[in-house]
Scaffold this motif. Structure first.
Motif, short mmCIF file in Angstrom:
data_model
loop_
_atom_site.label_atom_id
_atom_site.label_comp_id
_atom_site.label_asym_id
_atom_site.label_seq_id
_atom_site.Cartn_x
_atom_site.Cartn_y
_atom_site.Cartn_z
N ASP A 1 0.83 -1.19 0.00
CA ASP A 1 0.00 0.00 0.00
C ASP A 1 0.88 1.25 0.00
O ASP A 1 0.71 2.18 -0.79
CB ASP A 1 -0.89 -0.03 1.25
CG ASP A 1 -1.86 1.13 1.28
OD1 ASP A 1 -2.21 1.62 0.20
OD2 ASP A 1 -2.26 1.54 2.38
N PHE A 2 1.88 1.24 0.87
CA PHE A 2 2.75 2.40 1.04
C PHE A 2 3.61 2.65 -0.20
O PHE A 2 3.63 3.76 -0.75
CB PHE A 2 3.63 2.17 2.28
CG PHE A 2 4.67 3.24 2.48
CD1 PHE A 2 4.29 4.50 2.96
CD2 PHE A 2 6.00 3.01 2.22
CE1 PHE A 2 5.24 5.49 3.15
CE2 PHE A 2 6.96 4.00 2.40
CZ PHE A 2 6.57 5.25 2.86
N VAL A 3 4.28 1.62 -0.65
CA VAL A 3 5.22 1.80 -1.76
C VAL A 3 4.49 2.20 -3.05
O VAL A 3 4.90 3.13 -3.75
CB VAL A 3 6.07 0.52 -2.00
CG1 VAL A 3 6.89 0.64 -3.26
CG2 VAL A 3 6.97 0.29 -0.80
N THR A 4 3.36 1.53 -3.33
CA THR A 4 2.66 1.87 -4.58
C THR A 4 1.96 3.22 -4.46
O THR A 4 2.14 4.09 -5.31
CB THR A 4 1.61 0.80 -4.95
OG1 THR A 4 0.80 0.56 -3.81
CG2 THR A 4 2.26 -0.47 -5.40
N GLY A 5 1.20 3.41 -3.40
CA GLY A 5 0.37 4.62 -3.28
C GLY A 5 1.16 5.88 -2.92
O GLY A 5 0.85 6.96 -3.38
N GLN A 6 2.17 5.72 -2.08
CA GLN A 6 2.82 6.93 -1.57
C GLN A 6 4.18 7.20 -2.18
O GLN A 6 4.72 8.29 -2.03
CB GLN A 6 2.93 6.85 -0.04
CG GLN A 6 1.58 6.56 0.54
CD GLN A 6 1.42 7.08 1.95
OE1 GLN A 6 2.23 7.81 2.46
NE2 GLN A 6 0.34 6.69 2.58
N ILE A 7 4.76 6.22 -2.82
CA ILE A 7 6.07 6.46 -3.44
C ILE A 7 5.94 6.45 -4.97
O ILE A 7 6.19 7.44 -5.63
CB ILE A 7 7.12 5.40 -3.01
CG1 ILE A 7 7.10 5.21 -1.50
CG2 ILE A 7 8.48 5.73 -3.59
CD1 ILE A 7 8.03 6.07 -0.71
N PHE A 8 5.50 5.30 -5.50
CA PHE A 8 5.45 5.17 -6.96
C PHE A 8 4.43 6.11 -7.60
O PHE A 8 4.70 6.73 -8.62
CB PHE A 8 5.14 3.73 -7.37
CG PHE A 8 6.32 2.82 -7.30
CD1 PHE A 8 7.43 3.13 -6.52
CD2 PHE A 8 6.35 1.62 -8.00
CE1 PHE A 8 8.52 2.29 -6.45
CE2 PHE A 8 7.44 0.76 -7.94
CZ PHE A 8 8.52 1.10 -7.16
N LEU A 9 3.24 6.19 -6.99
CA LEU A 9 2.18 7.01 -7.60
C LEU A 9 2.65 8.45 -7.78
O LEU A 9 2.59 8.98 -8.89
CB LEU A 9 0.90 6.91 -6.77
CG LEU A 9 -0.35 7.59 -7.32
CD1 LEU A 9 -1.61 6.89 -6.81
CD2 LEU A 9 -0.45 9.05 -6.99
N PRO A 10 3.14 9.12 -6.73
CA PRO A 10 3.60 10.49 -6.96
C PRO A 10 4.77 10.59 -7.93
O PRO A 10 4.81 11.51 -8.75
CB PRO A 10 4.01 10.99 -5.58
CG PRO A 10 3.74 9.91 -4.62
CD PRO A 10 3.17 8.75 -5.31
#
Ligand code: PHE
Length: 460
Positions: A390-399
């Motif tokens: 959740d963290f890596v995809t939503g908060q790192i990769f997405l931005p």
């Protein structure tokens, strides 16, 4: 050359405008609309949050969406190849690969939550969705930490997705969206109607709509911004992949606006479904998964207890709605990787879809097991594997992907190329082109940079 031309001619596409809108709106409308948005609204100042949210969708979300559409339709191929084509194969191609990777990684973890929805439909059907508030609490805790059941449901929902994706763009994705999205809207209206007729329902409506200006601060802005990007499925490869199936006549800006409006509408209506029911029985709405999987079944049961079976039926309809919302999003996520493997490995769609289904089922299974079934062995630095995804995809990769896409389109792709796609080669007026370029060049990247730094705790 001839083969290439043929491949171009044969490329699948959506058969109708409605198909384009419903399939893409299907990607956008998902779990984010139903549980996250209503709760955030309640917490962040009600109507004020809704206004900020809608502004974020219009000013930032839609330009980002159009940018992905432009890359996708221009490339007529999977996200990685589309970025590669548009950049002429230089370093910017990385954005496409990151988009595909993000979409791929999120599929498994999203499927776990979608699987819980299926389990709740099943539980409603066999009469297990009845009991005290504590019962629902234990029920969810036991389900999410069970080693077998949620894994099985994850596999089932991915299997269902496979069956749709395997049938291709028109016969699979488009047909399924045309069936599922209207059903979802009807269910939504039925439940909103029922919830708003409950005694004290107006308190819930007030909770959603009463503007509380004291709550406005930078957190609220950033929360609205982050939510709008997630909710519109930006930076996951989905929009780009779907746009590669748009026809040359599809008006990209109009479509993006329509999809944005549908997404906002569903999110707001979801609030009118949840809060009136919660307030009518005096239950305070919680955040996160516990709102839909613990609080709501109990709320529906209590709120509609005057008429036998009604609470039951509403609860069942709600989880059907949630599963449909999740499934249409899952389809778009699955398609990102399926198109990638199919075109990059030059294999059949069936094979590509199968590879994706198996690989994401394995990821999903691990995510699910990390929630308790295997103790702490899949918890790293205080976060379970599930939370990490959740963290890596939503908060790192997405931005990162969103930011780079804006910079790429705004600063590096020749404006003539962008303009051609924006105006369908001069056949549309493209009145908003300059505004669009301005937003994509300056406003969107800065806004995304702020969310990113804020999420990492580097900006308060
Ligand atoms: N937009 C979906 C939602 O609101 C989530 C999603 C993100 C789906 C990215 C696909 C891709 O739940």
């Amino acid at each position: 050359m001839e083969n290439k031309e043929m491949a171009k001619l044969e490329r699948a596409n959506f058969g109708s405008r409605l198909g384009v809108i419903l399939a893409t709106a299907g990607s956008a409308v998902g779990l984010g609309n139903v549980w996250r948005f209503p709760y955030m609204t309640g917490e962040n100042g009600g109507a004020v949050f809704i206004i900020i949210y809608v502004a974020c969708v219009l000013l930032l979300g839609i330009p980002c969406m159009v940018s992905e559409f432009i890359v996708g339709r221009h490339g007529q191929s999977n996200t990685a190849r589309a970025f590669r084509k548009m950049s002429g194969g230089n370093g910017w191609s990385v954005i496409g690969y990151m988009g595909v990777l993000t979409g791929f990684l999120i599929t498994g973890y999203y499927a776990v939550v979608a699987g819980w929805c299926l389990q709740y439909i099943w539980a409603s059907l066999i009469g297990h969705m009845q009991g005290s508030p504590e019962y629902f609490q234990t029920y969810f805790a036991e389900l999410s930490s069970d080693p077998v059941k949620p894994v099985l449901w994850t596999v089932i929902i991915l299997g269902l997705t496979y069956l749709i994706i395997e049938h291709g763009v028109r016969d699979g994705i488009e047909k399924a969206s045309k069936l599922m999205m209207p059903t979802l809207f009807i269910l939504l209206l039925i439940i909103v109607g029922a919830a708003c007729m409950l005694p004290n329902a107006e308190k819930g409506v007030e909770f959603m709509l009463k503007p509380d200006f004291t709550k406005i601060n930078s957190d609220v802005f950033l929360a609205a911004l982050g939510q709008s990007f997630y909710s519109l499925s930006i930076a996951m490869g989905c929009l780009c992949t779907y746009a590669s199936y748009f026809s040359k006549q599809t008006n990209l800006t109009n479509s993006a606006v329509q999809i944005g409006v549908i997404d906002c509408l569903v999110a707001i209506l979801a609030g009118f479904m949840i809060f009136p029911a919660a307030f009518s029985v005096g239950v305070s709405p919680d955040s996160g998964p516990s709102l839909i999987f613990i609080t709501l079944p109990n709320v529906f049961q209590q709120a509609f207890s005057a008429i036998p079976m009604l609470g039951y039926v509403i609860s069942l309809l709600f989880f059907v709605l949630l599963s449909l919302a999740a499934l249409t999003s899952l389809m778009s996520l699955h398609e990102v990787s399926t198109a990638f493997f199919q075109e990059e490995l030059m294999i059949t769609r069936k094979k590509a879809a199968l590879i994706v289904t198996i690989a994401t089922a394995v990821i999903g299974a691990f995510c699910s097991l990390s929630l308790g079934a295997v103790g702490d062995s899949m918890t790293f630095f205080g976060k379970t594997l599930f939370d990490w995804f959740d963290f890596v995809t939503g908060q790192i990769f997405l931005p990162i992907v969103g930011f780079l896409t804006c910079i790429f389109i705004g600063w590096f792709v020749p404006h003539k190329v962008v303009h051609d796609e924006f105006t369908n080669w001069g056949t549309l007026r493209g009145r908003f082109f300059h505004l669009y370029i301005f937003l994509v060049k300056y406003v969107c990247p800065l806004a995304i940079l702020f969310i990113f730094l804020h999420q990492l705790g580097l900006l308060k």
